[in-house]
Design a protein around this motif. Structure first.
Motif, PDB file in Angstrom:
ATOM      1  N   THR A  40     -23.009   8.416 -67.555  1.00 36.55           N
ATOM      2  CA  THR A  40     -22.712   7.342 -68.503  1.00 36.55           C
ATOM      3  C   THR A  40     -23.805   6.279 -68.522  1.00 36.55           C
ATOM      4  N   ASP A  41     -24.632   6.252 -67.450  1.00 33.81           N
ATOM      5  CA  ASP A  41     -25.739   5.296 -67.402  1.00 33.81           C
ATOM      6  C   ASP A  41     -26.655   5.676 -66.248  1.00 33.81           C
ATOM      7  N   GLU A  42     -27.746   4.941 -66.103  1.00 36.32           N
ATOM      8  CA  GLU A  42     -28.730   5.220 -65.069  1.00 36.32           C
ATOM      9  C   GLU A  42     -28.434   4.414 -63.795  1.00 36.32           C
ATOM     10  N   VAL A  43     -28.806   4.996 -62.649  1.00 42.48           N
ATOM     11  CA  VAL A  43     -28.795   4.273 -61.379  1.00 42.48           C
ATOM     12  C   VAL A  43     -30.215   3.800 -61.116  1.00 42.48           C
ATOM     13  N   ALA A  44     -30.378   2.529 -60.817  1.00 46.76           N
ATOM     14  CA  ALA A  44     -31.717   1.973 -60.580  1.00 46.76           C
ATOM     15  C   ALA A  44     -32.412   2.697 -59.432  1.00 46.76           C
ATOM     16  N   ASP A  45     -33.715   2.855 -59.562  1.00 46.10           N
ATOM     17  CA  ASP A  45     -34.485   3.593 -58.562  1.00 46.10           C
ATOM     18  C   ASP A  45     -34.293   3.035 -57.155  1.00 46.10           C
ATOM     19  N   ALA A  46     -34.230   1.720 -57.035  1.00 44.34           N
ATOM     20  CA  ALA A  46     -34.095   1.089 -55.717  1.00 44.34           C
ATOM     21  C   ALA A  46     -32.761   1.422 -55.051  1.00 44.34           C
ATOM     22  N   LEU A  47     -31.772   1.825 -55.854  1.00 46.01           N
ATOM     23  CA  LEU A  47     -30.433   2.091 -55.330  1.00 46.01           C
ATOM     24  C   LEU A  47     -30.170   3.578 -55.092  1.00 46.01           C
ATOM     25  N   LYS A  48     -31.038   4.412 -55.635  1.00 42.73           N
ATOM     26  CA  LYS A  48     -30.813   5.859 -55.555  1.00 42.73           C
ATOM     27  C   LYS A  48     -30.753   6.400 -54.119  1.00 42.73           C
ATOM     28  N   PRO A  49     -31.586   5.923 -53.193  1.00 40.13           N
ATOM     29  CA  PRO A  49     -31.519   6.483 -51.830  1.00 40.13           C
ATOM     30  C   PRO A  49     -30.142   6.339 -51.182  1.00 40.13           C
ATOM     31  N   VAL A  50     -29.512   5.190 -51.353  1.00 40.93           N
ATOM     32  CA  VAL A  50     -28.183   5.001 -50.763  1.00 40.93           C
ATOM     33  C   VAL A  50     -27.155   5.868 -51.474  1.00 40.93           C
ATOM     34  N   MET A  51     -27.269   5.950 -52.804  1.00 37.48           N
ATOM     35  CA  MET A  51     -26.342   6.792 -53.546  1.00 37.48           C
ATOM     36  C   MET A  51     -26.463   8.244 -53.102  1.00 37.48           C
ATOM     37  N   GLU A  52     -27.695   8.693 -52.876  1.00 39.70           N
ATOM     38  CA  GLU A  52     -27.912  10.070 -52.429  1.00 39.70           C
ATOM     39  C   GLU A  52     -27.352  10.294 -51.025  1.00 39.70           C
ATOM     40  N   GLN A  53     -27.452   9.266 -50.175  1.00 41.33           N
ATOM     41  CA  GLN A  53     -26.879   9.386 -48.831  1.00 41.33           C
ATOM     42  C   GLN A  53     -25.359   9.535 -48.899  1.00 41.33           C
ATOM     43  N   VAL A  54     -24.739   8.814 -49.803  1.00 43.61           N
ATOM     44  CA  VAL A  54     -23.285   8.898 -49.955  1.00 43.61           C
ATOM     45  C   VAL A  54     -22.879  10.282 -50.449  1.00 43.61           C
ATOM     46  N   VAL A  55     -23.612  10.814 -51.433  1.00 42.98           N
ATOM     47  CA  VAL A  55     -23.308  12.157 -51.947  1.00 42.98           C
ATOM     48  C   VAL A  55     -23.507  13.204 -50.856  1.00 42.98           C
ATOM     49  N   ASP A  56     -24.601  13.080 -50.103  1.00 43.56           N
ATOM     50  CA  ASP A  56     -24.859  14.022 -49.007  1.00 43.56           C
ATOM     51  C   ASP A  56     -23.749  13.940 -47.961  1.00 43.56           C
ATOM     52  N   GLN A  57     -23.303  12.722 -47.679  1.00 41.89           N
ATOM     53  CA  GLN A  57     -22.241  12.560 -46.690  1.00 41.89           C
ATOM     54  C   GLN A  57     -20.919  13.122 -47.214  1.00 41.89           C
ATOM     55  N   ALA A  58     -20.682  13.000 -48.502  1.00 40.52           N
ATOM     56  CA  ALA A  58     -19.479  13.593 -49.104  1.00 40.52           C
ATOM     57  C   ALA A  58     -19.467  15.097 -48.879  1.00 40.52           C
ATOM     58  N   ALA A  59     -20.623  15.734 -49.083  1.00 41.03           N
ATOM     59  CA  ALA A  59     -20.723  17.178 -48.867  1.00 41.03           C
ATOM     60  C   ALA A  59     -20.561  17.520 -47.389  1.00 41.03           C
ATOM     61  N   SER A  60     -21.200  16.730 -46.514  1.00 38.42           N
ATOM     62  CA  SER A  60     -21.102  16.984 -45.082  1.00 38.42           C
ATOM     63  C   SER A  60     -19.665  16.829 -44.586  1.00 38.42           C
ATOM     64  N   SER A  61     -18.984  15.792 -45.044  1.00 40.26           N
ATOM     65  CA  SER A  61     -17.602  15.554 -44.623  1.00 40.26           C
ATOM     66  C   SER A  61     -16.656  16.622 -45.155  1.00 40.26           C
ATOM     67  N   SER A  62     -17.065  17.286 -46.225  1.00 36.57           N
ATOM     68  CA  SER A  62     -16.208  18.303 -46.847  1.00 36.57           C
ATOM     69  C   SER A  62     -16.385  19.681 -46.226  1.00 36.57           C
ATOM     70  N   GLN A  63     -17.319  19.818 -45.306  1.00 32.59           N
ATOM     71  CA  GLN A  63     -17.556  21.106 -44.668  1.00 32.59           C
ATOM     72  C   GLN A  63     -16.621  21.304 -43.486  1.00 32.59           C
ATOM     73  N   GLY A  64     -16.253  22.554 -43.254  1.00 34.28           N
ATOM     74  CA  GLY A  64     -15.454  22.876 -42.081  1.00 34.28           C
ATOM     75  C   GLY A  64     -13.967  22.708 -42.319  1.00 34.28           C
ATOM     76  N   GLY A  65     -13.197  22.840 -41.274  1.00 32.01           N
ATOM     77  CA  GLY A  65     -11.751  22.785 -41.393  1.00 32.01           C
ATOM     78  C   GLY A  65     -11.180  24.177 -41.608  1.00 32.01           C
ATOM     79  N   LYS A  66      -9.900  24.318 -41.371  1.00 33.53           N
ATOM     80  CA  LYS A  66      -9.251  25.631 -41.459  1.00 33.53           C
ATOM     81  C   LYS A  66      -8.898  26.026 -42.884  1.00 33.53           C
ATOM     82  N   ARG A  67      -8.884  25.065 -43.796  1.00 32.68           N
ATOM     83  CA  ARG A  67      -8.556  25.315 -45.209  1.00 32.68           C
ATOM     84  C   ARG A  67      -7.136  25.866 -45.361  1.00 32.68           C
TER      85      ARG A  67
END
Length: 372
Positions: A40-67
């Motif tokens: 819907t809009d752009e994320v400023a370049d200065a903010l992208k590293p933190v946003m990417e860390q959050v997305v990466d952490q979302a994926a990491s936290s979603s790994q594993g478990g018995k399902r």
């Protein structure tokens, strides 16, 4: 009883393994897509590293478990719906994944509430983010928002899936109801820690009530309800059947988890033995021990649990009292009775013998064989 035919068991394990192989990468794909900023809009370049860390952490936290939850939903759907179009089954796969994404959101928030640094052998989400950004306050804030983003993501996954399945409105309503129930359950889970230890019966009832709201709602009831609705069952009948089977099963699952915290091994549970005792949790085990203890032992238990923290000796003493008072045996009796109630409900679903056997086996994964 579950089938003792080794061929049947092997086929069941293969189906479960195949479903898990499908579910696992799909969860990560959905999480990465729906935790990233929308177009819907752009994320400023200065903010992208933190946003990417959050997305990466979302994926990491979603790994594993018995399902367990996703597998129950998908297995129940396969049993109840029979042969369906590939698109309809794909929609059910995503719906099953939505439950797991919701669980991850709940666990992220749980770890912030409990101030837990570890989850599944890795740094908990907020702790990992604290380390990534070198700030405790900002890391915890990012963790809180990550939980919120995941909670929103699972609703979007459900919305997309439900649009391709029967009972679309009922599916969306059921998923949102599940979320509300777990949120209420988290409130009650905090409230039970304020329950006086002087009234063991009230404590046991309160703890079991928390199990219903916080655990059974999304662990067993919702997976079954979503499967029934997606298979085309009427909403009223689906709710009735899901509660009849899922409520006692969910309570048995949580009671078994609490019991294994005391009698299991760290190798099998992935958690230190006596972790709930160390944290001072008000459990049904504690209530049963208090109810059966003599005056001296009851006073000892109360003194241990009223302290701010418990050392190794106090943990060992508590486990000793859980054993000597018969609380462990009482918990086993509760679990067996609840499992029997769930099996009786399955038998009342008017399924053919093969479907009944398969659904019983799918539900049996929530209760260790030694406790059935």
């Amino acid at each position: 009883m579950c089938s003792s035919n080794p061929v049947d068991k092997l086929l069941g394990m293969c189906t479960t393994a195949n479903n898990r192989e499908i579910i696992e990468p799909r969860i990560i794909q959905l999480v990465r897509e729906l935790t990233a900023a929308p177009a819907t809009d752009e994320v400023a370049d200065a903010l992208k590293p933190v946003m990417e860390q959050v997305v990466d952490q979302a994926a990491s936290s979603s790994q594993g478990g018995k399902r367990l939850r996703a597998l129950l939903a998908l297995d129940a759907f396969d049993i109840l719906a029979g042969d369906v179009t590939p698109d309809r089954r794909d929609a059910m796969i995503d719906l099953a994944c939505a439950i797991e994404v919701f669980q991850t959101a709940a666990l992220v928030h749980d770890d912030i509430i409990d101030e837990s640094d570890l989850r599944r052998g890795k740094p908990s989400a907020h702790h990992a983010l604290e380390q990534a950004v070198h700030s405790g306050a900002i890391g915890r804030g990012l963790g809180l928002m990550l939980g919120d983003i995941l909670a929103t993501a699972c609703i979007e996954i459900t919305r997309r899936s439900a649009s391709r399945l029967p009972n679309t409105d009922a599916l969306n309503e059921a998923f949102l109801t599940m979320q509300r129930e777990v949120e209420i359950g988290q409130v009650l889970d905090l409230a039970v820690e304020m329950t006086p230890l002087s009234n063991p019966e009230a404590l046991a009832n309160a703890s079991l009530n928390v199990f219903r709201w916080k655990t059974a709602s999304y662990t067993t009831i919702a997976p079954l309800l979503l499967a029934l609705l997606a298979a085309g069952e009427s909403p009223d009948q689906a709710r009735h059947c899901a509660l009849a089977v899922g409520r006692p099963l969910g309570l048995a699952f949580q009671l078994a988890d609490d019991l294994l915290d005391v009698v299991g091994s760290s190798r099998n549970t992935g958690k230190p033995v006596g972790g709930d005792i160390r944290e001072g949790k008000r459990t049904v085990l504690l209530a049963d021990a208090l109810s059966a203890a003599d005056t001296a032992d009851k006073a000892d238990l109360i003194a241990i649990f009223e302290e701010d923290c418990r050392n190794d000796n106090q943990v060992a003493r508590t486990i000793e009292l859980f054993t000597s008072t018969g609380a462990l045996d009482r918990s086993r009796e509760r679990i067996a009775a609840l499992w029997g109630e769930s099996r009786k409900a399955i038998a009342g679903l008017e399924l053919n013998s093969e479907a009944q056997r398969r659904l019983t086996e799918a539900c049996a994964r929530f209760v260790p064989e030694s406790l059935r």
